[in-house]
Write a protein that holds these residues in place. Structure first.
Motif, PDB file in Angstrom:
ATOM      1  N   ALA A 122       0.824  -1.210   0.000  1.00 11.85           N
ATOM      2  CA  ALA A 122       0.000   0.000   0.000  1.00 11.85           C
ATOM      3  C   ALA A 122       0.858   1.260   0.000  1.00 11.85           C
ATOM      4  CB  ALA A 122      -0.933  -0.010   1.213  1.00 11.85           C
ATOM      5  N   VAL A 123       1.943   1.253   0.774  1.00  9.05           N
ATOM      6  CA  VAL A 123       2.817   2.421   0.839  1.00  9.05           C
ATOM      7  C   VAL A 123       3.519   2.646  -0.492  1.00  9.05           C
ATOM      8  CG1 VAL A 123       4.896   3.369   1.898  1.00  9.05           C
ATOM      9  CG2 VAL A 123       3.172   2.233   3.325  1.00  9.05           C
ATOM     10  N   LEU A 124       4.059   1.607  -1.056  1.00  9.00           N
ATOM     11  CA  LEU A 124       4.810   1.751  -2.304  1.00  9.00           C
ATOM     12  C   LEU A 124       3.892   2.085  -3.477  1.00  9.00           C
ATOM     13  CD1 LEU A 124       7.393  -1.151  -1.904  1.00  9.00           C
ATOM     14  CD2 LEU A 124       7.750   1.302  -1.588  1.00  9.00           C
ATOM     15  N   ALA A 125       2.630   1.709  -3.381  1.00  2.01           N
ATOM     16  CA  ALA A 125       1.686   2.049  -4.443  1.00  2.01           C
ATOM     17  C   ALA A 125       1.517   3.557  -4.585  1.00  2.01           C
ATOM     18  CB  ALA A 125       0.329   1.399  -4.166  1.00  2.01           C
ATOM     19  N   GLU A 126       1.800   4.297  -3.493  1.00  2.00           N
ATOM     20  CA  GLU A 126       1.658   5.753  -3.528  1.00  2.00           C
ATOM     21  C   GLU A 126       2.781   6.431  -4.313  1.00  2.00           C
ATOM     22  OE1 GLU A 126       1.740   6.772   0.553  1.00  2.00           O
ATOM     23  OE2 GLU A 126      -0.142   5.728   1.063  1.00  2.00           O
ATOM     24  N   LEU A 127       3.856   5.681  -4.617  1.00  2.00           N
ATOM     25  CA  LEU A 127       5.040   6.274  -5.235  1.00  2.00           C
ATOM     26  C   LEU A 127       5.057   6.183  -6.755  1.00  2.00           C
ATOM     27  CD1 LEU A 127       7.875   5.075  -2.842  1.00  2.00           C
ATOM     28  CD2 LEU A 127       6.986   7.382  -3.112  1.00  2.00           C
ATOM     29  N   ILE A 176       8.622  -1.891  -7.354  1.00  2.00           N
ATOM     30  CA  ILE A 176       7.968  -0.840  -8.136  1.00  2.00           C
ATOM     31  C   ILE A 176       8.979  -0.277  -9.128  1.00  2.00           C
ATOM     32  CG2 ILE A 176       6.300  -0.158  -6.358  1.00  2.00           C
ATOM     33  CD1 ILE A 176       8.198   2.239  -5.748  1.00  2.00           C
ATOM     34  N   PRO A 177       8.500   0.265 -10.262  1.00  2.00           N
ATOM     35  CA  PRO A 177       9.409   0.959 -11.173  1.00  2.00           C
ATOM     36  C   PRO A 177      10.034   2.162 -10.474  1.00  2.00           C
ATOM     37  CG  PRO A 177       7.269   0.576 -12.195  1.00  2.00           C
ATOM     38  CD  PRO A 177       7.109   0.259 -10.750  1.00  2.00           C
ATOM     39  N   ALA A 178      11.296   2.449 -10.832  1.00  2.00           N
ATOM     40  CA  ALA A 178      12.002   3.573 -10.201  1.00  2.00           C
ATOM     41  C   ALA A 178      12.521   4.525 -11.265  1.00  2.00           C
ATOM     42  CB  ALA A 178      13.143   3.057  -9.341  1.00  2.00           C
ATOM     43  N   PRO A 179      11.636   5.322 -11.866  1.00  2.00           N
ATOM     44  CA  PRO A 179      12.068   6.215 -12.950  1.00  2.00           C
ATOM     45  C   PRO A 179      13.102   7.248 -12.511  1.00  2.00           C
ATOM     46  CG  PRO A 179       9.835   6.733 -12.236  1.00  2.00           C
ATOM     47  CD  PRO A 179      10.203   5.433 -11.591  1.00  2.00           C
ATOM     48  N   GLU A 180      13.142   7.573 -11.200  1.00  2.00           N
ATOM     49  CA  GLU A 180      14.130   8.526 -10.693  1.00  2.00           C
ATOM     50  C   GLU A 180      15.269   7.832  -9.964  1.00  2.00           C
ATOM     51  OE1 GLU A 180      12.091  11.433  -8.392  1.00  2.00           O
ATOM     52  OE2 GLU A 180      11.207  12.398 -10.155  1.00  2.00           O
ATOM     53  N   GLY A 181      15.393   6.528 -10.155  1.00  2.00           N
ATOM     54  CA  GLY A 181      16.517   5.790  -9.602  1.00  2.00           C
ATOM     55  C   GLY A 181      16.636   5.887  -8.102  1.00  2.00           C
ATOM     56  N   ALA A 182      17.801   6.375  -7.636  1.00  2.00           N
ATOM     57  CA  ALA A 182      18.095   6.423  -6.199  1.00  2.00           C
ATOM     58  C   ALA A 182      17.106   7.299  -5.437  1.00  2.00           C
ATOM     59  CB  ALA A 182      19.517   6.922  -5.976  1.00  2.00           C
ATOM     60  N   ARG A 183      16.582   8.327  -6.088  1.00  2.00           N
ATOM     61  CA  ARG A 183      15.603   9.192  -5.415  1.00  2.00           C
ATOM     62  C   ARG A 183      14.345   8.392  -5.053  1.00  2.00           C
ATOM     63  NH1 ARG A 183      15.541  15.075  -8.511  1.00  2.00           N
ATOM     64  NH2 ARG A 183      17.722  15.656  -8.054  1.00  2.00           N
ATOM     65  N   THR A 184      13.918   7.539  -5.982  1.00  2.00           N
ATOM     66  CA  THR A 184      12.748   6.704  -5.701  1.00  2.00           C
ATOM     67  C   THR A 184      13.040   5.763  -4.548  1.00  2.00           C
ATOM     68  OG1 THR A 184      12.130   6.791  -8.043  1.00  2.00           O
ATOM     69  CG2 THR A 184      11.082   5.102  -6.706  1.00  2.00           C
ATOM     70  N   LEU A 185      14.249   5.195  -4.528  1.00  2.00           N
ATOM     71  CA  LEU A 185      14.627   4.284  -3.448  1.00  2.00           C
ATOM     72  C   LEU A 185      14.585   5.003  -2.097  1.00  2.00           C
ATOM     73  CD1 LEU A 185      17.430   1.665  -3.380  1.00  2.00           C
ATOM     74  CD2 LEU A 185      17.348   3.377  -1.592  1.00  2.00           C
ATOM     75  N   LEU A 186      15.189   6.180  -2.028  1.00  2.00           N
ATOM     76  CA  LEU A 186      15.222   6.920  -0.758  1.00  2.00           C
ATOM     77  C   LEU A 186      13.822   7.300  -0.300  1.00  2.00           C
ATOM     78  CD1 LEU A 186      18.306   9.212  -1.461  1.00  2.00           C
ATOM     79  CD2 LEU A 186      18.189   7.286   0.134  1.00  2.00           C
ATOM     80  N   ALA A 194      11.093   5.677  -1.022  1.00  2.00           N
ATOM     81  CA  ALA A 194      10.419   4.453  -0.588  1.00  2.00           C
ATOM     82  C   ALA A 194      10.813   4.108   0.847  1.00  2.00           C
ATOM     83  CB  ALA A 194      10.783   3.301  -1.521  1.00  2.00           C
ATOM     84  N   VAL A 195      12.111   4.188   1.130  1.00  2.00           N
ATOM     85  CA  VAL A 195      12.579   3.894   2.483  1.00  2.00           C
ATOM     86  C   VAL A 195      11.982   4.877   3.490  1.00  2.00           C
ATOM     87  CG1 VAL A 195      14.614   3.847   3.982  1.00  2.00           C
ATOM     88  CG2 VAL A 195      14.709   2.794   1.700  1.00  2.00           C
ATOM     89  N   ARG A 196      11.957   6.164   3.146  1.00  2.00           N
ATOM     90  CA  ARG A 196      11.420   7.189   4.051  1.00  2.00           C
ATOM     91  C   ARG A 196       9.962   6.922   4.370  1.00  2.00           C
ATOM     92  NH1 ARG A 196       8.473  11.553   4.202  1.00  2.00           N
ATOM     93  NH2 ARG A 196       7.978  11.518   1.967  1.00  2.00           N
ATOM     94  N   ARG A 197       9.167   6.633   3.345  1.00  2.00           N
ATOM     95  CA  ARG A 197       7.729   6.441   3.578  1.00  2.00           C
ATOM     96  C   ARG A 197       7.455   5.161   4.373  1.00  2.00           C
ATOM     97  NH1 ARG A 197       3.880   8.786  -1.187  1.00  2.00           N
ATOM     98  NH2 ARG A 197       5.151  10.606  -1.757  1.00  2.00           N
ATOM     99  N   LEU A 198       8.193   4.116   4.075  1.00  2.30           N
ATOM    100  CA  LEU A 198       8.007   2.878   4.837  1.00  2.30           C
ATOM    101  C   LEU A 198       8.381   3.098   6.305  1.00  2.30           C
ATOM    102  CD1 LEU A 198       9.450   0.341   2.246  1.00  2.30           C
ATOM    103  CD2 LEU A 198       7.072   0.442   3.005  1.00  2.30           C
ATOM    104  N   ASP A 199       9.447   3.850   6.538  1.00  2.65           N
ATOM    105  CA  ASP A 199       9.865   4.140   7.910  1.00  2.65           C
ATOM    106  C   ASP A 199       8.825   4.986   8.631  1.00  2.65           C
ATOM    107  OD1 ASP A 199      11.993   4.083  10.000  1.00  2.65           O
ATOM    108  OD2 ASP A 199      11.958   6.253   9.659  1.00  2.65           O
ATOM    109  N   ASP A 200       8.273   5.988   7.931  1.00  3.12           N
ATOM    110  CA  ASP A 200       7.240   6.837   8.529  1.00  3.12           C
ATOM    111  C   ASP A 200       6.015   6.034   8.940  1.00  3.12           C
ATOM    112  OD1 ASP A 200       8.820   9.053   8.202  1.00  3.12           O
ATOM    113  OD2 ASP A 200       7.780   9.800   6.401  1.00  3.12           O
ATOM    114  N   ARG A 201       5.727   4.969   8.187  1.00  2.00           N
ATOM    115  CA  ARG A 201       4.540   4.154   8.494  1.00  2.00           C
ATOM    116  C   ARG A 201       4.874   2.993   9.426  1.00  2.00           C
ATOM    117  NH1 ARG A 201       1.116   5.540   3.943  1.00  2.00           N
ATOM    118  NH2 ARG A 201      -0.223   3.714   4.222  1.00  2.00           N
ATOM    119  N   VAL A 230      16.527  -3.751   0.924  1.00  2.00           N
ATOM    120  CA  VAL A 230      16.040  -2.893  -0.149  1.00  2.00           C
ATOM    121  C   VAL A 230      17.145  -2.759  -1.175  1.00  2.00           C
ATOM    122  CG1 VAL A 230      16.773  -0.769   1.024  1.00  2.00           C
ATOM    123  CG2 VAL A 230      14.992  -0.668  -0.734  1.00  2.00           C
ATOM    124  N   THR A 231      16.779  -2.778  -2.445  1.00  2.00           N
ATOM    125  CA  THR A 231      17.788  -2.691  -3.492  1.00  2.00           C
ATOM    126  C   THR A 231      17.244  -1.932  -4.696  1.00  2.00           C
ATOM    127  OG1 THR A 231      19.305  -3.973  -4.891  1.00  2.00           O
ATOM    128  CG2 THR A 231      17.122  -4.886  -4.558  1.00  2.00           C
TER     129      THR A 231
END
Length: 333
Positions: free
Chosen positions: A247-252, A267-277, A279-286, A293-294
């Motif tokens: 659910a969290v990653l679906a928001e990205l 999930i697709p990461a069109p912005e590369g490392a930015r998408t990864l960071l 994703a980690v931030r939102r998962l941590d917030d929740r 994570v890779t």
């Protein structure tokens, strides 16, 4: 047919009652290459192999092997090909050597030819030391290699391997891959059907994705991966947190997350490392615990999921509701 094509398939279709096993398949295989046909159980792979090896006639369309029509020139086609099916077709009450000699007799080879070819093939596949053992004492991997050896006795120019490593342990699978690579380096043309993405990725010069009897797309492994258009962020979480992570990653992303197993989501990461960071931030917030994570390049599995909505290793008729193979599908806004 072009001079470089060993196999040509044009509009081939085959139905079993109401079920369309093949629905107008077109493909061409260049000589001296490995062509990978990738798809789940029930996709139509084995039906196509049976048609190309003259074991089954198409309802419509045409196929040629070395310029020979598989229907009207079936006997000639059989002299040019080798076939190893999904299970080892060997006599377990004979020795390995006796199995190969029996095949040589069926090819109407002379006694000296049979001995020379049997010895050569046994050495090539690493079974020379076990050649005079009864096959019922062989391991599964040894039986699979013997089945492959039997197909090589006739020295075919075109080889059909229908899911050759199904059921093999990792070591036996790698051994068989190395043998396949050796055969192709010597000029053999090979059609390989498989459910294993890494197998197609390693062995095939070109890969066609087939699903429910239809050829979805075709290209090199890199070309197919490039069609995903971006890197992929893959997150592994405890099974209990998987639904929340999805659910969290679906928001990205505008694309829905996909997963082949509980606890892993991508999930697709069109912005590369930015998408990864992010994703980690939102998962941590929740409060979602992250095991791993890779950021990685797309795999053939990602491509198959994107194009079909399910993974290549799943049954084509398996419903998505079982939690496997969620697709990268454009969500409605």
């Amino acid at each position: 047919m072009s001079n470089g094509s060993a196999v040509v398939v044009e509009g081939v279709a085959k139905s079993y009652g109401e079920v369309k096993a093949l629905d107008g398949v077109d493909l061409s295989i260049e000589r001296g290459t490995v062509f990978g046909l990738l798809g789940p159980n029930g996709a139509g792979k084995t039906t196509l192999v049976k048609i190309l090896t003259t074991l089954l006639q198409p309802d419509r369309g045409r196929a040629t092997v070395e310029g020979l029509d598989v229907v009207t020139q079936a006997a000639e086609v059989r002299t040019r090909i080798g076939l190893a099916g999904q299970s080892a077709a060997v006599d377990e009450f004979l020795t390995g050597r006796e199995n190969l000699q029996m095949v040589g007799t069926l090819y109407n080879l002379g006694r000296e030819d049979i001995k020379r070819r049997s010895d050569d093939v046994l050495e090539r596949i690493g079974l020379a030391d076990a050649a005079d053992r009864v096959v019922r004492t062989y391991s599964g991997g040894m039986r699979r290699r013997l089945d492959l050896a039997a197909s090589l006795v006739g020295r075919p120019s075109i080889f059909f391997l229908d899911e050759p490593t199904t059921g093999l342990d990792p070591r036996s699978r790698i051994d068989l891959w190395e043998l396949i690579e050796e055969l192709v380096s010597e000029g053999t043309t090979l059609l390989l059907t498989t459910q294993y993405l890494e197998e197609a990725d390693r062995l095939a010069n070109r890969i066609a994705l087939i699903d429910r009897g239809t050829l979805i797309t075709e290209g090199t492994a890199d070309q197919l991966k490039d069609r995903m258009g971006s890197d992929v962020v893959e997150v592994t979480v405890p099974a209990a947190s998987w639904s929340e992570a999805v659910a969290v990653l679906a928001e990205l992303s505008d694309e829905e997350p996909h997963s082949n197993e509980i606890g892993r989501v991508a999930i697709p990461a069109p912005e590369g490392a930015r998408t990864l960071l992010e994703a980690v931030r939102r998962l941590d917030d929740r409060g979602v615990e992250i095991d791993d994570v890779t950021l990685r390049k797309p795999t053939l599995d990602d491509v198959f999921l994107a194009l079909t909505g399910h993974a290549a290793e799943t049954d084509a008729q398996e419903p998505a509701a079982k939690g496997r193979g969620r697709r990268f599908a454009r969500r409605e806004s």
